[in-house]
Design an enzyme around this catalytic site. Sequence first.
Site: not given
Length: 279
Positions: A41, A49, A109, A191, A258-259
């Site tokens: 991503g 992360n 992940n 990010r 998702h996290w």
Amino acid sequence: MALISGMPEGQYADLPNGQRMHYQDLGPRDGVVAVFLHGSGSGASGHSNFKANYPVLVEQGYRVIVPDLLGYGYSAKPTDVDYHLDLFVECIKQTLDVIGVENFTLIGNSLGGAIALRFALDYPAQTEKLVLMAPGGIEEQANYFTMPGMQMMKEVFTSADPVTPAKMRSFFETAFLVDPGCLDEQTVQERWESMQTQNPHVVKTMVVPNMEHELKNLQCPVLVFWGMNENMMPETGIMKLAKNCSNSRVILVSECGHWVMMEHAAMFNRMTLDFLANG
């Protein structure tokens, strides 16, 4: 390379394959080793992360290694290679060889989970345990792109309109999270800045084969976290991991996307520490 706001610079490993990998190496040198492998991503990196997780393991006496995958963060971003899963594994293997660690738990992940699985299958003697958060690599690649989060990612990051920090935040809140409050501005900013250094070659050439039929060959204990509001990975992966990994436990987390390591950091850290200590 220019530093990214709030993203610490660690050390670099020059690999036999010619690539240069950035990593952090924290905690006592004689501590049990845990290696964190981040997902893919735009703007992804080891620190962004896992900033809510790896310091906790360091505090508990573990030696923690947090690399940026090839093509991400401060690591090299070559345009003359195809980003196949085997290349990611090769770079992690060579990085850990350069560092000089032989045995470790891999914590990954998404894409990092797929790398962890492939590594454990290829190097079982070195992989003591696996901690996986909705890992890739257990479906045909086309199946992932039917997921709403993947479709949103394509729409946002291939649009002609520039990706602003606000647009990036909106994507993360919708595709990755249930609770937007767990995403701080610093993470969005780092990010976004990191994304400016990436090249589209990573996503365009990425290939992650389906390893579903190899899961039965895993030899180490496996801990899996899976959010019940997952928008990126098909939930068929839950039972594939539960039924095929012979020494596994699967934790299903409600109100979680998702996290899981960010959205439910305290729970994730507590259960991961217990798994590291007790299996």
